[in-house]
Design an enzyme around this catalytic site. Structure first.
Site, mmCIF file in Angstrom:
data_model
loop_
_atom_site.group_PDB
_atom_site.id
_atom_site.type_symbol
_atom_site.label_atom_id
_atom_site.label_comp_id
_atom_site.label_asym_id
_atom_site.label_seq_id
_atom_site.Cartn_x
_atom_site.Cartn_y
_atom_site.Cartn_z
ATOM 1 N N ASN A 1 -7.586 -5.416 14.397
ATOM 2 C CA ASN A 1 -7.752 -4.473 14.198
ATOM 3 C C ASN A 1 -9.754 -4.570 14.263
ATOM 4 O O ASN A 1 -10.540 -5.368 13.895
ATOM 5 C CB ASN A 1 -7.143 -4.958 11.845
ATOM 6 C CG ASN A 1 -6.652 -5.313 11.798
ATOM 7 O OD1 ASN A 1 -5.289 -4.738 12.831
ATOM 8 N ND2 ASN A 1 -5.829 -5.550 10.754
ATOM 9 N N ARG B 1 4.348 0.700 13.403
ATOM 10 C CA ARG B 1 3.808 -0.682 12.072
ATOM 11 C C ARG B 1 3.951 -0.490 11.027
ATOM 12 O O ARG B 1 2.704 -0.601 10.226
ATOM 13 C CB ARG B 1 2.176 -0.760 12.683
ATOM 14 C CG ARG B 1 1.872 -2.948 12.398
ATOM 15 C CD ARG B 1 0.463 -3.357 12.566
ATOM 16 N NE ARG B 1 0.541 -4.166 11.612
ATOM 17 C CZ ARG B 1 -0.625 -4.411 11.242
ATOM 18 N NH1 ARG B 1 -1.611 -3.400 11.223
ATOM 19 N NH2 ARG B 1 -0.890 -5.119 10.269
ATOM 20 N N GLN C 1 0.505 -1.594 0.212
ATOM 21 C CA GLN C 1 -0.052 -0.075 -0.180
ATOM 22 C C GLN C 1 0.824 1.484 -0.108
ATOM 23 O O GLN C 1 0.122 2.338 -0.276
ATOM 24 C CB GLN C 1 -0.959 0.107 1.418
ATOM 25 C CG GLN C 1 -1.398 -1.121 1.388
ATOM 26 C CD GLN C 1 -2.657 -1.322 2.144
ATOM 27 O OE1 GLN C 1 -2.314 -1.451 3.828
ATOM 28 N NE2 GLN C 1 -4.127 -0.716 1.868
ATOM 29 N N HIS D 1 1.408 -9.502 5.476
ATOM 30 C CA HIS D 1 0.198 -8.595 4.442
ATOM 31 C C HIS D 1 -0.389 -8.132 2.850
ATOM 32 O O HIS D 1 -0.479 -7.674 2.474
ATOM 33 C CB HIS D 1 0.059 -6.237 4.868
ATOM 34 C CG HIS D 1 -0.819 -5.610 5.351
ATOM 35 N ND1 HIS D 1 -1.252 -4.690 6.985
ATOM 36 C CD2 HIS D 1 -1.700 -5.471 4.808
ATOM 37 C CE1 HIS D 1 -2.039 -4.477 6.722
ATOM 38 N NE2 HIS D 1 -3.173 -4.308 5.340
ATOM 39 N N TYR E 1 -13.038 -1.382 13.144
ATOM 40 C CA TYR E 1 -13.076 -0.280 12.142
ATOM 41 C C TYR E 1 -14.745 0.390 12.487
ATOM 42 O O TYR E 1 -14.670 1.303 13.202
ATOM 43 C CB TYR E 1 -13.100 -0.148 11.269
ATOM 44 C CG TYR E 1 -11.272 -0.569 10.418
ATOM 45 C CD1 TYR E 1 -11.506 0.999 9.811
ATOM 46 C CD2 TYR E 1 -10.792 -1.308 10.202
ATOM 47 C CE1 TYR E 1 -9.462 0.909 9.257
ATOM 48 C CE2 TYR E 1 -9.521 -1.339 9.518
ATOM 49 C CZ TYR E 1 -8.955 -0.242 9.335
ATOM 50 O OH TYR E 1 -7.255 -0.496 9.330
ATOM 51 N N ASN F 1 -1.385 -10.975 8.661
ATOM 52 C CA ASN F 1 -2.801 -9.755 8.690
ATOM 53 C C ASN F 1 -3.575 -10.048 8.826
ATOM 54 O O ASN F 1 -4.013 -10.033 6.655
ATOM 55 C CB ASN F 1 -2.242 -8.257 8.376
ATOM 56 C CG ASN F 1 -3.486 -6.960 8.132
ATOM 57 O OD1 ASN F 1 -3.742 -7.079 9.341
ATOM 58 N ND2 ASN F 1 -3.934 -7.103 6.677
ATOM 59 N N GLU F 2 -4.856 -9.885 8.832
ATOM 60 C CA GLU F 2 -6.381 -10.370 9.239
ATOM 61 C C GLU F 2 -6.568 -11.269 7.429
ATOM 62 O O GLU F 2 -6.962 -10.971 6.490
ATOM 63 C CB GLU F 2 -7.028 -8.884 8.056
ATOM 64 C CG GLU F 2 -7.252 -7.787 8.697
ATOM 65 C CD GLU F 2 -7.990 -6.697 8.470
ATOM 66 O OE1 GLU F 2 -8.623 -7.112 7.680
ATOM 67 O OE2 GLU F 2 -8.324 -5.822 8.933
ATOM 68 N N HIS G 1 -1.745 -5.265 -13.150
ATOM 69 C CA HIS G 1 -0.726 -5.154 -13.932
ATOM 70 C C HIS G 1 -2.444 -6.383 -15.069
ATOM 71 O O HIS G 1 -2.461 -5.261 -16.390
ATOM 72 C CB HIS G 1 0.088 -5.601 -13.948
ATOM 73 C CG HIS G 1 1.055 -5.006 -13.159
ATOM 74 N ND1 HIS G 1 2.217 -4.901 -12.932
ATOM 75 C CD2 HIS G 1 0.912 -3.055 -12.840
ATOM 76 C CE1 HIS G 1 3.182 -4.316 -12.324
ATOM 77 N NE2 HIS G 1 2.540 -3.673 -12.182
ATOM 78 N N ASP H 1 2.796 0.296 -7.856
ATOM 79 C CA ASP H 1 3.969 0.304 -8.620
ATOM 80 C C ASP H 1 4.290 1.693 -8.021
ATOM 81 O O ASP H 1 5.753 1.465 -7.723
ATOM 82 C CB ASP H 1 4.399 0.785 -10.366
ATOM 83 C CG ASP H 1 3.704 0.034 -10.745
ATOM 84 O OD1 ASP H 1 2.998 -0.988 -10.103
ATOM 85 O OD2 ASP H 1 3.255 0.175 -12.463
ATOM 86 N N GLU I 1 -4.957 -1.683 14.272
ATOM 87 C CA GLU I 1 -5.161 -1.020 12.981
ATOM 88 C C GLU I 1 -6.826 -0.397 13.561
ATOM 89 O O GLU I 1 -7.697 -1.314 14.031
ATOM 90 C CB GLU I 1 -5.771 -1.410 12.011
ATOM 91 C CG GLU I 1 -4.709 -1.895 10.753
ATOM 92 C CD GLU I 1 -5.151 -2.467 9.499
ATOM 93 O OE1 GLU I 1 -6.068 -2.190 9.141
ATOM 94 O OE2 GLU I 1 -3.975 -3.430 9.228
HETATM 95 C C1 GBH Z 1 -8.231 -3.624 6.991
HETATM 96 O O1 GBH Z 1 -8.895 -3.572 6.963
HETATM 97 C C2 GBH Z 1 -6.418 -3.694 6.464
HETATM 98 O O2 GBH Z 1 -5.890 -4.856 6.865
HETATM 99 C C3 GBH Z 1 -5.720 -2.475 5.104
HETATM 100 O O3 GBH Z 1 -4.742 -2.632 4.782
HETATM 101 C C4 GBH Z 1 -6.932 -1.561 5.178
HETATM 102 O O4 GBH Z 1 -6.066 -0.567 4.287
HETATM 103 C C5 GBH Z 1 -7.553 -0.849 6.235
HETATM 104 O O5 GBH Z 1 -8.562 -1.796 6.552
HETATM 105 C C6 GBH Z 1 -9.000 -0.096 5.405
HETATM 106 O O6 GBH Z 1 -9.856 -0.325 3.910
HETATM 107 O O7 GBH Z 1 -15.751 -4.598 -0.259
HETATM 108 O O8 GBH Z 1 -17.931 -3.138 1.161
HETATM 109 O O9 GBH Z 1 -17.043 -5.288 0.468
HETATM 110 C C7 GBH Z 1 -10.236 -3.734 7.088
HETATM 111 C C8 GBH Z 1 -11.576 -4.664 7.085
HETATM 112 C C9 GBH Z 1 -12.636 -6.006 5.479
HETATM 113 C C10 GBH Z 1 -12.687 -3.512 5.436
HETATM 114 C C11 GBH Z 1 -12.658 -5.937 3.658
HETATM 115 C C12 GBH Z 1 -13.162 -4.130 3.874
HETATM 116 C C13 GBH Z 1 -14.309 -4.993 2.154
HETATM 117 C C14 GBH Z 1 -15.759 -4.444 3.113
HETATM 118 N N1 GBH Z 1 -10.971 -5.154 5.882
HETATM 119 N N2 GBH Z 1 -13.860 -4.989 4.000
HETATM 120 S S1 GBH Z 1 -16.628 -4.291 1.234
#
Ligand code: GBH
Length: 495
Positions: free
Chosen positions: A331, A101, A43, A146, A333, A190-191, A63, A76, A398
């Site tokens: 993690n 991290r 990322q 990751h 959110y 990760n996840e 790609h 890239d 996260e």
């Molecule tokens: C994290 O995952 C990742 O570890 C990180 O790399 C990322 O940048 C960050 O979240 C922010 O997104 O497409 O609507 O079905 C968080 C968990 C799981 C959230 C998959 C988004 C897709 C939802 N993610 N989910 S959807």
């Protein structure tokens, strides 16, 4: 007379609360609490073909099928942290963060994918980054994987081939040997929940394989074995000399009952999300959660499969996996409402859990469709992890929110304030064991399928300038005050 009584009662209760109650200031971080920021190799790094680096599945995916990414972009160059890591560290220092991290690119370290040849330049890049962090008194927190495994490993089936358990172990050994002397906190993977379902089930993320309704579970099975193998390698070969900690990173969303009192749906949802990866590692018995085994075994049978779509662990594997984490990497959110399914499910989660997810329309939206601002769910999930798994140390690895490019990120400040208040309350009032918090993320970066359109950074990155200029958003100002005072600062003046 009554007023004297009142006064003495008041004084008395104040005294009692001073003596017996915990610190009930839910704005101040506990003593020694550590706060950092995160990013991940694909990322942010760029340098996708620098030196002898091999291709990763994300190089290949973006790609080969650029239309899978909303803005047809790729990693890239991304934030060009491959060249600009010193500037990143300068920012971490300037903001006052305790740790950083970041993740390692497997194919940068092992260009062939296997451990036959270690890239000198690949290792040097990460050693330089670690040294730069340590010089600035910032602790490196290193994630081995990751989501960007080598394409050659994918050609062999990737997470569908159980040889990856050994290949990941070989990679981990190289990392511990080369970087372990200076890194005290490692995270293996990760996840898994996310890349297993999105990479090997619905196929929207790399490597883009649509293998529902079996691929996701197969992937998760091999992930658990690979994680455990890396843990045991660290334990047996490196822990004594390096004395660090190692764990896994699990995404645990929040869930509340759509229909009041429907605790069964909340519990099932927790087990089908968090529990899928956490139960085999953190529960007393090990193995997958009972409700997963029960539902998936039953569904598989009804669908005519000769055996369950959820692979089985032998007793030895159950033992080998249980307990393989020095901390619970979390993690988190957002939160969903859950209820018993009424519609035909369109995904494996809905099929096997028997649930559907929804959101309360009053929950504030963000730039990401899947992410609503729901701080209450954060406290709940911390308490649930404490109760389910005997209060393990939980490292928040996260937590954050997206915008669409603004520098005046009021919503982000409000998000952090409200989520962190929940966290401090869970620690001080409820005794949750959380010593560390990591925001996602330091930089706006390549947000997978959303390209550069959803921005989680506290630093804005100009992806149109060849310099990838970093500019602090308003939240940086708020964070600086928080980190200096170790106290949540009011958000009103940032409105
Ligand atoms: C994290 O995952 C990742 O570890 C990180 O790399 C990322 O940048 C960050 O979240 C922010 O997104 O497409 O609507 O079905 C968080 C968990 C799981 C959230 C998959 C988004 C897709 C939802 N993610 N989910 S959807």
């Amino acid at each position: 007379m009554t007023s004297t009584l009142c006064w003495s009662l008041l004084l008395y209760s104040l005294l009692i609360s001073r003596i017996f109650c915990h610190d009930d200031d839910y704005l101040t971080f506990p003593e020694g609490f550590r706060i950092g920021a995160a990013g991940a190799s694909y990322q942010i790094e760029g340098g996708w073909n620098a030196s002898d680096k091999g291709d990763s599945v994300w190089d290949n995916f973006t790609h080969r099928e650029p239309w899978r990414i909303v803005d047809n972009s790729n990693g890239d160059i991304a934030c060009d942290s491959y060249h600009k890591y010193k500037e990143d560290v300068k920012w971490l220092k300037e903001i006052g963060l305790d740790h950083y991290r970041f993740s390692l690119s497997w194919s940068r370290i092992l260009p062939t994918g296997y451990a036959d040849k270690v890239s000198e330049n690949g290792i040097r890049y990460y050693k330089n980054l670690i040294d730069e962090l340590l010089r600035n008194n910032i602790e490196p927190l290193v994630t081995l994987y990751h989501w960007d495994h080598p394409q050659v490993i994918e050609e062999q089936g990737g997470w569908m081939n159980d040889m990856i358990v050994k290949w990941f172990g070989d990679y981990a050994r190289v990392v511990f040997r080369e970087l372990g002397p200076k890194v005290k906190i490692f995270a293996t993977i990760n996840e898994p929940n996310s890349f297993c379902t999105e990479g090997y089930e619905d196929g929207c993320k790399a490597p883009g394989k649509q293998l529902a309704p079996t691929g996701g579970y197969m992937c998760g099975h091999n992930v658990l074995k690979a994680h455990a193998r890396a843990y045991h390698i660290y334990d047996r070969e490196f822990r004594k000399s390096q004395n660090g900690k190692i764990g896994i990173v699990i995404p645990c969303g929040g869930q509340i009952a759509k229909n009041p009192g429907d605790n069964a749906s909340v519990e099932t949802s927790f087990q089908f999300g968090c529990g899928w990866m956490a139960h085999p590692i953190f529960s007393k018995t090990g193995d997958y959660p009972e409700v997963m085994k029960r539902n998936i075994d039953r569904n598989s049978k009804n669908e005519g499969y000769p055996r369950s779509r959820l692979p089985k662990f032998s007793p030895n594997w159950i033992k080998y996996i249980r307990g393989t984490s020095d901390y619970f990497g979390l993690n988190h959110y957002t939160t969903f409402e859950v209820s018993r399914r009424t519609k035909k499910p369109d995904d494996v989660w809905g099929l096997d859990s028997g649930l559907e997810k929804s959101v309360d329309p009053s929950w504030p939206r963000t730039a990401s469709a899947w992410l609503r601002v729901t701080p209450f769910g954060f406290g709940d999930i911390l308490r649930q992890i404490k109760d389910e798994y005997q209060n393990p140390p939980v490292y928040i690895l996260e937590n954050g929110v997206s915008d669409s490019g603004t520098l005046n990120d009021h919503q982000r400040i409000g998000y952090f304030y409200s989520y962190l208040k929940e966290l401090i309350t869970a620690v001080k009032r409820d005794g949750c064991n959380v010593p560390l918090y990591t925001m996602w993320s330091l930089l706006d970066n390549f947000e997978w399928n959303r390209g550069y359109t959803e921005r989680f950074g506290i630093l804005h990155v100009d992806f149109n300038s060849s310099n990838r200029t970093r500019t602090p958003k308003l939240s940086v100002d708020w964070w600086k005050n928080v980190l200096r005072t170790r106290k949540l600062q009011p958000v009103t003046e940032y409105w």
